[in-house]
Design a protein around this motif. Structure first.
Motif, mmCIF file in Angstrom:
data_model
loop_
_atom_site.group_PDB
_atom_site.id
_atom_site.type_symbol
_atom_site.label_atom_id
_atom_site.label_comp_id
_atom_site.label_asym_id
_atom_site.label_seq_id
_atom_site.Cartn_x
_atom_site.Cartn_y
_atom_site.Cartn_z
ATOM 1 N N VAL A 8 -47.978 77.266 41.058
ATOM 2 C CA VAL A 8 -47.625 75.786 40.678
ATOM 3 C C VAL A 8 -46.548 75.402 41.836
ATOM 4 O O VAL A 8 -46.900 73.951 42.359
ATOM 5 C CB VAL A 8 -46.572 76.421 39.795
ATOM 6 C CG1 VAL A 8 -45.391 75.334 39.596
ATOM 7 C CG2 VAL A 8 -47.328 77.163 38.277
ATOM 8 N N VAL A 12 -46.881 71.534 43.248
ATOM 9 C CA VAL A 12 -45.484 70.131 42.851
ATOM 10 C C VAL A 12 -45.742 69.820 44.662
ATOM 11 O O VAL A 12 -44.993 68.554 44.948
ATOM 12 C CB VAL A 12 -44.574 71.132 43.283
ATOM 13 C CG1 VAL A 12 -43.300 71.267 43.773
ATOM 14 C CG2 VAL A 12 -43.550 71.810 41.823
ATOM 15 N N THR A 15 -48.092 66.819 44.718
ATOM 16 C CA THR A 15 -47.379 65.937 43.765
ATOM 17 C C THR A 15 -46.376 65.106 44.914
ATOM 18 O O THR A 15 -46.133 64.132 44.959
ATOM 19 C CB THR A 15 -47.763 65.887 42.368
ATOM 20 O OG1 THR A 15 -48.089 66.387 42.163
ATOM 21 C CG2 THR A 15 -46.276 64.793 41.649
ATOM 22 N N GLU A 79 -37.167 64.464 41.082
ATOM 23 C CA GLU A 79 -38.433 64.497 39.992
ATOM 24 C C GLU A 79 -39.314 63.933 40.253
ATOM 25 O O GLU A 79 -38.732 62.291 40.717
ATOM 26 C CB GLU A 79 -37.509 64.676 39.030
ATOM 27 C CG GLU A 79 -38.729 64.734 37.546
ATOM 28 C CD GLU A 79 -37.928 64.265 35.773
ATOM 29 O OE1 GLU A 79 -38.349 64.749 35.124
ATOM 30 O OE2 GLU A 79 -36.616 64.741 36.314
ATOM 31 N N LYS A 81 -42.683 61.501 37.628
ATOM 32 C CA LYS A 81 -42.886 61.344 36.250
ATOM 33 C C LYS A 81 -43.455 60.304 36.343
ATOM 34 O O LYS A 81 -43.531 59.291 36.746
ATOM 35 C CB LYS A 81 -42.215 61.942 35.269
ATOM 36 C CG LYS A 81 -40.547 60.647 34.953
ATOM 37 C CD LYS A 81 -40.138 61.244 34.107
ATOM 38 C CE LYS A 81 -38.940 59.828 34.535
ATOM 39 N NZ LYS A 81 -37.914 60.041 33.172
ATOM 40 N N ILE A 92 -43.105 66.655 36.825
ATOM 41 C CA ILE A 92 -42.554 67.717 37.714
ATOM 42 C C ILE A 92 -41.433 67.602 38.507
ATOM 43 O O ILE A 92 -40.924 66.465 38.862
ATOM 44 C CB ILE A 92 -43.727 68.292 38.749
ATOM 45 C CG1 ILE A 92 -43.586 67.123 39.486
ATOM 46 C CG2 ILE A 92 -45.227 69.108 37.447
ATOM 47 C CD1 ILE A 92 -44.188 67.670 40.938
ATOM 48 N N SER A 114 -40.231 73.641 37.901
ATOM 49 C CA SER A 114 -40.992 72.898 36.514
ATOM 50 C C SER A 114 -41.646 71.958 36.241
ATOM 51 O O SER A 114 -41.927 71.173 36.884
ATOM 52 C CB SER A 114 -39.486 72.525 35.630
ATOM 53 O OG SER A 114 -38.560 73.804 35.607
ATOM 54 N N ALA A 115 -42.022 71.569 35.308
ATOM 55 C CA ALA A 115 -42.982 70.746 34.055
ATOM 56 C C ALA A 115 -43.085 70.582 32.996
ATOM 57 O O ALA A 115 -42.906 71.213 32.212
ATOM 58 C CB ALA A 115 -44.504 71.118 35.024
ATOM 59 N N HIS A 116 -42.940 68.883 32.653
ATOM 60 C CA HIS A 116 -43.212 69.043 31.452
ATOM 61 C C HIS A 116 -43.479 67.460 30.776
ATOM 62 O O HIS A 116 -44.169 67.250 31.497
ATOM 63 C CB HIS A 116 -41.463 68.522 30.993
ATOM 64 C CG HIS A 116 -41.332 66.971 31.644
ATOM 65 N ND1 HIS A 116 -40.690 66.156 32.819
ATOM 66 C CD2 HIS A 116 -41.491 66.018 31.456
ATOM 67 C CE1 HIS A 116 -40.902 65.011 32.909
ATOM 68 N NE2 HIS A 116 -41.116 64.725 32.115
ATOM 69 N N ASP A 136 -41.585 71.998 28.375
ATOM 70 C CA ASP A 136 -41.111 72.535 29.332
ATOM 71 C C ASP A 136 -41.515 73.767 30.133
ATOM 72 O O ASP A 136 -41.555 75.272 28.798
ATOM 73 C CB ASP A 136 -40.395 72.802 29.599
ATOM 74 C CG ASP A 136 -39.009 70.693 28.715
ATOM 75 O OD1 ASP A 136 -38.708 70.323 30.238
ATOM 76 O OD2 ASP A 136 -38.361 70.798 27.912
#
Length: 280
Positions: A8, A12, A15, A79, A81, A92, A114-116, A136
């Motif tokens: 993860v 992150v 990205t 963040e 998105k 993320i 985190s990811a949502h 989430d």
């Protein structure tokens, strides 16, 4: 578990590098930020039921600093998105910072990554509100303030317009390890209202996190504003307080400051050619 967490973190990092590179590209950008969007910690906790535009990208950053009599600290958020598909977005986030609990030394670290995934189930109509669901997942963190276990959550979101006023209701459940306080319910009621010539908005909410097992509910009252400083950028400012921490008339107060920037990646963004398809 550790291998999954490392995977993860690598995703992150990749990205973030991609997003920063795209945001720095010169030339026109086919995207536009929404100054009125209600988003988590921007600057209140409630969220509206509208995902970002299809194939649009957005970078957000912000800090939340405590200035009250009790625990103090400075927590930050990064963040990325995107409107990955129609009526849906994914993102993320990384949260971290420093905290100084009352009477103890200062500790810091990464709280979690985190990811949502947010999907709009129904658009708002004359008689019905807009409805969305958000999923989430958060990894364990690192350092003194890091989460010890994985966390997972689901939230239902509803948004209803009443003239220029919009009302938002959030309700959900969070699965968390005992080391992080156990499972809890989350509920929020909020509103936003545009000011002036539709370039800024005021937002407010009341937000509750209630542990499933024994424990005190955490209750926030928040108010803030979002200001569109350019076609692609929005600044947010807010004040928040933990009502359950009031002690002899004193409550911890937090100042929230953030910025978001919409941008496009060539070949991955589509914006209608009205009224202006490009942003300098």
């Amino acid at each position: 578990m550790r291998a999954a967490a490392r995977g993860v973190w690598r995703a992150v990092a990749r990205t973030i590098a991609l997003g920063l590179g795209a945001a720095a590209l010169p030339g026109p950008v086919a995207a536009q930020e929404d100054f009125r969007a209600a988003e988590i910690d921007r600057p209140v906790r409630v969220e509206d039921a509208h995902p970002i535009k299809f194939r649009e990208w957005e970078f957000q950053s912000g800090v939340r600093g405590s200035i009250g009599e009790g625990d103090r600290g400075l927590l930050g958020l990064l963040e990325f998105k995107t409107g990955l598909f129609r009526n849906g977005q994914m993102g993320i986030e990384i949260e971290g910072g420093i905290e100084r609990p009352s009477g103890d030394g200062t500790g810091g670290g990464i709280e979690s990554a985190s990811a949502h995934l947010l999907y709009g189930l129904a658009r708002e109509t004359v008689s019905l509100p807009g409805v969305a669901v958000r999923l989430d997942a958060s990894t364990p963190g690192a350092g003194d303030i890091g989460h010890d276990d994985w966390q997972f959550g689901v939230t239902g979101i509803a948004t209803r317009s009443m003239g220029r006023l919009r009302l938002h209701g959030n309700g959900g459940y969070r699965l968390a390890g005992e080391a992080d306080g156990g499972d809890y319910w989350r509920f929020g009621l909020g509103a936003d209202y545009p000011l002036g010539l539709f370039s800024r908005a005021i937002l407010a909410d009341l937000y509750v996190e209630a542990p499933v097992s024994a424990g005190r509910a955490r209750v926030w009252a928040e108010i803030g504003t979002r200001l569109q400083v350019s076609n692609w950028s929005v600044l947010d400012l807010g004040l928040a307080t933990r009502l359950d921490e009031w002690d002899e008339g004193n409550a911890n107060v937090e100042i929230v400051v953030g910025m978001s920037r919409a941008f496009g990646i060539p070949g991955l963004t589509r914006v209608p050619r009205y009224p202006n398809p490009t942003i300098p």
